[in-house]
Design an enzyme around this catalytic site. Sequence first.
Site: not given
Ligand code: DX5
Ligand code: ZN
Length: 215
Positions: A64, A33, A171, A135, A31, A66, A8, A35
């Site tokens: 991903h 993220d 994840d 998750m 990956h 969010m 990620s 947000m």
């Molecule tokens: C959190 C993200 C993850 C995050 C995971 O909301 O969706 O992808 O980067 O980070 P780690 O592996 O540090 O838990």
């Molecule tokens: Zn993620």
Amino acid sequence: METMITPSLLSADFANLQRDIDAVANADGLHIDVMDYDFVPNLTVGLPVVESIRKATDQFLDIHLMITDPDRWAPSYAEAGAESVTFHIEAAKAPIRLARELRRIGARAGMALNPATDIDGYRDILGEVDMVLIMTVEPGFGGQKFLDLCLPKITRTRELLGDRDIWLQVDGGVGPETIERCAEAGANVFVAGSAVFNADDPAAMVDLLRAEVAG
Ligand code: DX5
Ligand code: ZN
């Protein structure tokens, strides 16, 4: 089913993305993220950055989302050339229509579930997606502790998927200490943010995680 380790970029250095993308060239995908300060209490990157990353690498891009309104925004990420686009089932207003739209554009469609969301209510639409993301932390931040209470849901999801060729991604808090349990429960795609990018040698950590899954 193939095993994929997808670091990620949330834990990468956003001022040195190209360097950090190159540092995990041995990974099976990246990956990313997205947000929006609404679905989760954090803000990261959006379409312009994903478009730039698309130009910067041939890696499999695993987006991903969010965000509160994936029905509106998700298709643009597929159009930008991401191989996989995952939306949260808690946010999607018309998940079947959205998954079909993503596939029509040419991306794999993914459906994500928060820790408190049960999979059984969605069993009938599993055939509409290419990946289910379970998750294993509350979404929003990297570096959180893996929630063991999510393990039974991974097992249950794999059971519901049966012999269909649908990926099962985990994840959140995934690292050398937790990845084996996820694999045993049936996951085959593993996101790791802090475990990879806080390691002295991110590429070596990717190899180590792959080896842990292989047993
Ligand atoms: C959190 C993200 C993850 C995050 C995971 O909301 O969706 O992808 O980067 O980070 P780690 O592996 O540090 O838990
Ligand atoms: Zn993620």
